[in-house]
Design an enzyme around this catalytic site. Structure first.
Site, PDB file in Angstrom:
ATOM      1  N   ASP A 107       0.799  -1.229   0.000  1.00 15.87           N
ATOM      2  CA  ASP A 107       0.000   0.000   0.000  1.00 15.87           C
ATOM      3  C   ASP A 107       0.832   1.280   0.000  1.00 15.87           C
ATOM      4  O   ASP A 107       0.327   2.349   0.323  1.00 15.87           O
ATOM      5  CB  ASP A 107      -0.961   0.009   1.187  1.00 15.87           C
ATOM      6  N   GLU A 108       2.110   1.195  -0.367  1.00 17.08           N
ATOM      7  CA  GLU A 108       2.901   2.416  -0.408  1.00 17.08           C
ATOM      8  C   GLU A 108       4.065   2.283  -1.383  1.00 17.08           C
ATOM      9  O   GLU A 108       4.556   1.186  -1.662  1.00 17.08           O
ATOM     10  CB  GLU A 108       3.415   2.801   0.981  1.00 17.08           C
TER      11      GLU A 108
END
Length: 419
Positions: A107-108
């Site tokens: 998620d990053e």
């Protein structure tokens, strides 16, 4: 380095946001928690929407406690295939703005926009990426803008959800230095305790402390942490996938275990999973570590350095079993984990030969035969599922009642792995 323009894109409450994007009528704008099944002892909140966080629900809170704080909480079980599918879409959108992208987790990611037309307007590019992610995927994000990776990471944490923050050399004193030392990326709980014993309470305290004093407390990491506190981080983006530095799996047991004998089969299964992942990356390692968590949620970790590189399931099991038996606590255990660290490529490394490998009767070394056998097992599992072949010892004990979680980042194109 002052001319670099680095973005850190951090998806907000990613798991919960994915469910809201798929089914907004059920989840969007509501207090949502992604959690396991309380009936099988996996009732821990993995992530929570910001509506739930506003009501006091935070990971890794037990589900019963979360419901006590927020009775209207909507619970949803994890769907890792869904999260991987959305992650691919997120990174594809970021790559439309720049090819220089480093994925750090599901998620990053970091994005270097220095060479992009308009890269000098990095805040505007961040707004464009954020808007595109929201419009195309219905996923909120926070983005940090800075001249290096450390500052970009710190900036993305400053405003959530849907924030954009810029950290520069001329504002780190006002924005970065007042933060508690525990908030500094790269400073874990044990390091924070050592720093606080020195009177270092904020990032600013670290930035101005003598390097000699820091070195006595932190050793080789002192110079790096002091430099980052002062906004200095020369690391380049790693745009090509890097092999993991460690590979591990942990399992939450359906029933507390009082003796190692109760979980011997589980440990074999963990070792099988870890060894399979090492083969996937063509790696081996010498440091074997085990993790224990008791029913009071106290976690301990122990490791040993092996005399030779660990390559196969059986070797890893023998090492892990010896560690577990040596440090098994008096308190009942609810979670166990096995990992291998200090990983190196398999090619070009010496392998300890067994006595009988030198005998004329051996057509090929034992290690080579084991390698062929285990890779054949991997191929069968890839085709028919991870449970198509199970090792005999792993079928005993609590095996069918456990919840597994890998502890290293999975490839996003690998649908069969459990993240």
């Amino acid at each position: 380095m002052s001319q670099r323009q680095i973005l850190h894109i951090d998806m907000n409450a990613f798991y919960a946001s994915c469910h809201a994007a798929v089914d907004p009528a059920r989840y969007a704008g509501k207090p949502v928690a992604v959690a396991g099944d309380p009936a099988t002892r996996h009732g821990i909140v993995v992530t929570a929407s910001y509506e739930a966080r506003a009501r006091g629900v935070k990971p890794p809170m037990p589900v019963h406690q979360a419901l006590a704080r927020c009775p209207e909480l909507v619970l949803v079980r994890p769907d890792f295939r869904l999260y991987r599918a959305y992650a691919r879409k997120v990174f594809a959108i970021v790559r439309e703005f720049t090819p220089d992208v480093e994925i750090t987790s599901i998620d990053e990611c970091y994005a270097d926009v220095t060479r992009v037309p308009g890269g000098d307007q990095s805040v505007e590019l961040a707004r464009a990426i954020q808007a595109r992610l929201l419009e195309s995927l219905r996923l909120p994000s926070s983005i940090g803008v800075a001249p290096n990776k450390f500052l970009a990471k710190m900036a993305s944490d400053m405003k959530k959800p849907m924030g954009i923050t810029e950290l520069r050399a001329d504002n780190i004193r006002s924005l970065l230095w007042p933060l508690p030392i525990e908030h500094m990326h790269g400073v874990g709980p044990s390091t924070a305790k050592r720093l606080r014993r020195l009177g270092i309470v904020t990032i600013g305290d670290l930035a101005v402390q003598s390097l000699d004093v820091l070195a006595r407390a932190l050793g080789p990491r002192a110079a790096e942490l002091k430099a980052r506190a002062n906004g200095i981080d020369p690391r380049p983006l790693e745009t090509q996938p890097q092999p993991p530095k460690s590979v591990g799996h942990s399992m939450t047991l359906a029933k507390d275990a009082r003796t190692f004998a109760e979980v011997e089969g589980v440990v074999m299964d963990l070792c099988d999973r870890v060894a399979s992942r090492m083969r996937h990356y063509s790696l081996m390692g010498r440091v074997v570590a085990v993790t224990l968590r008791d029913r009071r949620m106290r976690t301990s970790r122990h490791q040993d350095t092996m005399p030779t590189y660990v390559r196969h399931t059986g070797e890893l099991f023998q090492a892990a079993r010896a560690l577990f038996q040596r440090i098994w606590p008096s308190e009942p255990v609810r979670l166990i984990g096995v990992s291998v660290e200090g990983l190196v490529p398999r090619d070009g490394q010496g392998v300890q030969l067994h006595l009988w490998d030198a005998a004329p009767i051996a057509a090929e070394p034992r290690d080579a035969r084991l390698e062929k056998l285990e890779r054949a097992i991997d191929e069968v599992r890839a085709k028919f599922g991870p449970s198509a072949i199970r090792l005999g010892r792993s079928l005993s004990g609590q095996q069918d009642d456990v919840h597994a979680r890998g502890t290293s980042l999975e490839r996003l194109d690998d649908e069969e792995e459990t993240p």
